[in-house]
Design an enzyme around this catalytic site. Sequence first.
Site, PDB file in Angstrom:
ATOM      1  N   GLU A 148       0.808  -1.224   0.000  1.00  0.00           N
ATOM      2  CA  GLU A 148       0.000   0.000   0.000  1.00  0.00           C
ATOM      3  C   GLU A 148       0.838   1.269   0.000  1.00  0.00           C
ATOM      4  O   GLU A 148       0.477   2.257  -0.659  1.00  0.00           O
ATOM      5  CB  GLU A 148      -0.930   0.011   1.214  1.00  0.00           C
ATOM      6  CG  GLU A 148      -2.079  -0.990   1.137  1.00  0.00           C
ATOM      7  CD  GLU A 148      -1.736  -2.369   1.676  1.00  0.00           C
ATOM      8  OE1 GLU A 148      -0.534  -2.667   1.871  1.00  0.00           O
ATOM      9  OE2 GLU A 148      -2.665  -3.156   1.905  1.00  0.00           O
ATOM     10  N   HIS A 154      -9.886  -3.297  12.328  1.00  0.00           N
ATOM     11  CA  HIS A 154     -10.696  -3.410  11.112  1.00  0.00           C
ATOM     12  C   HIS A 154     -11.959  -2.570  11.172  1.00  0.00           C
ATOM     13  O   HIS A 154     -12.901  -2.819  10.434  1.00  0.00           O
ATOM     14  CB  HIS A 154     -11.059  -4.878  10.854  1.00  0.00           C
ATOM     15  CG  HIS A 154     -10.130  -5.575   9.909  1.00  0.00           C
ATOM     16  ND1 HIS A 154      -8.832  -5.200   9.735  1.00  0.00           N
ATOM     17  CD2 HIS A 154     -10.317  -6.617   9.065  1.00  0.00           C
ATOM     18  CE1 HIS A 154      -8.256  -6.003   8.840  1.00  0.00           C
ATOM     19  NE2 HIS A 154      -9.126  -6.869   8.419  1.00  0.00           N
TER      20      HIS A 154
END
Lengths: 315, 354
Positions: free
Chosen positions: B67, B136
């Site tokens: 990323e 998350h």
Amino acid sequence: MNGAETRLYHAVRRIRRVEEVIAEIYPSDKIRSPVHLSIGQEAVAVGVCDVLGRDDVVAMTYRGHAAYLAKGGDLKAMMAELYGKATGSAGGRGGSMHLISMDHYVLGGSAVVATSIPVAVGYAFALKKEKKNRVVACYFGDGATEEGAFYESINFSSLHALPILFVCENNGFAIHQPLEDRWATPDVCKRVEAFGIPAEQIVSGDIFDIRNAAQSAVAQMKSKSDGPHFLECHTYRWREHVGPNEDYQSGYRDRADASAWFDNDPVEQLGKTLAADVRVKIDYEIESEIKEALQFAEQSPFPDESELEANVFAV
Amino acid sequence: MSLRSEKAHVISYAEALNEAVAQEMRIDPNVFVMGLDVDDHLGILGSTVGLVDEFGADRVFSTPLSEDAMTGVSIGSAMAGLRPIHVHIRMDFLMLCMNQLINIASKAHYMYGGAVNVPMVVRSIIGKSWGQGAQHSQALYSMFAHVPGIRIVAPSNAYDAKGCMTTAIRDNNPVLFVEHRLLYYTEADVPQEQFEVPFGVANICAPGSDVTIVAISNMVIESLRARELLDGIGIDAEIIDPISLVPLDIETIVASVEKTGHLLVVDNAWISCGMSAEIVAQVIQKASTPVRVDRLGFAPVPCPTTPTLEDAFYPNPATIASTAFRLLNPEMPDWAPDPERAALAYQQKFRGPF
Ligand SMILES: Cc1ncc(C[n+]2csc(CCOP(=O)(O)OP(=O)(O)O)c2C)c(N)n1
């Protein structure tokens, strides 16, 4: 040899059955936690953990049930954690993706890919200073090797000759993306060797091959303090990336690709080497243990709302 | 909001995003989509499904799990004239992109004396429920709002999702596009043709005279439900959805607060140093009348996985309504609405594993 086979069979069969039971329970919504099952990958967890000492350390990923159990993590605490109960391994604060047991030196996983790798290296850094001949085994998937943190970590670990065994569980996929779409060159061992780290590829999936490789790596780290070692263990995830089901119908892979791995199932391979009544006894023990753990999880209380703010800061 | 079209259809939030991207890709060959899993059969909860079939793997592709570098790659391609849409299935993963977004993307136009633009869209989804837990389900947009040079939008419905996405792709700046997982299942009337929702224009979702509730992302849905609960006891709440957080339409909010005298900001994030602090501070600075304020957001802890603590972690229609009641009636005993009435239909529909 037979002692090893009995022990290894117990370990792989236990993990397999625990996860099969998790998958069976899952539709009941009692486990409200995303589960990344290791069914099919047990040999890597067990083959490596079998050669670790009690106070050696394991770090893993969100796909961590197998390593947690293989390193000695308590099944009751794991089930309770999946159920979100106060008696869980992290008191219901971690869930399936973050099983931990500091008593058994299970450093746990992280839901963010590759983030546990440098942390494991840091732990190994401290172990080296401690000079008690302990090592860290650090599990991660093939996908994790694409993160910068992976290369930065292996470089540092090699530079400082840290006692860490990197174990890449190469199951060929990151979620649904095959390796070919992600790696410019297929040989991760070559890449790792470029950092001065001995690397071994094990394609057989055989638990004894994995165990032997781990044993010699750990022995060298302990006797010669020769720094990190790397194992690339080919394996296969039988179920979907996350969740309880198979997913061969969804199109990104084929059941036929899996058939060689089904045939090579470590649970069956090891089971076949045991006398029938030895095997039955182990199977029975495992089922009783699972039943007890489930009962424990079911009967344990949820954490009380008054504890919401506990443990944000250490005292 | 722009004019409702004659030719509208009822589509979900995910379909709205998908449609906006596909329509812009048809007319602008510079637009492309990259990010983990954008081209698999699940297609980021449906929001990228079919794009690779229509536009090919050159324009819609999954990246390695890298990323940090991939963010730099989108920035470089944007400087060279492309219009990347970089997709992350979780906002938590933006922490790996932070260096490139903050140190390069947000300030490139400035540091180059205006000689380059970075027209990129960074999409990310905030997770919630099913024990996704601390890593998350984070909502981290205020970290980016702190730094000049990045636009941030958080549409709360399918209409705004489509319009904002079109605006975002055409904008010549980095745009952080904040999506909430639970909004993916909501549907709205959405024009079939392209349209833009302008940034910096708030939406008064429901008018009211007693208290102004500014709600962000899916907290708009929760606050609209709270408004009904408040209505049941005779309190008339005005609900404002800022839609874009940077730029922020503070004038609309101030005008409402000058009318009601009470401001409750319900953020879909932690309170400390968050958007609620920014909104409250600006209102206090700018309002010409006295204002009473309060804020709601996540409990000041990492998100727990266990359902009992997770329930206590998030604001919900009941806590929003009772907080608004207390803001208006500090002398009266606390009031809590009937929990059954407070339950939200879309929450009952949602099931895991994700
Ligand atoms: C930094 C980051 N990016 C993306 C994800 C989403 N994600 C979760 S698991 C996964 C695949 C990881 O594959 P691999 O490392 O091979 O491990 P496996 O799941 O196959 O065991 C991805 C992309 C994530 N959790 N963290």
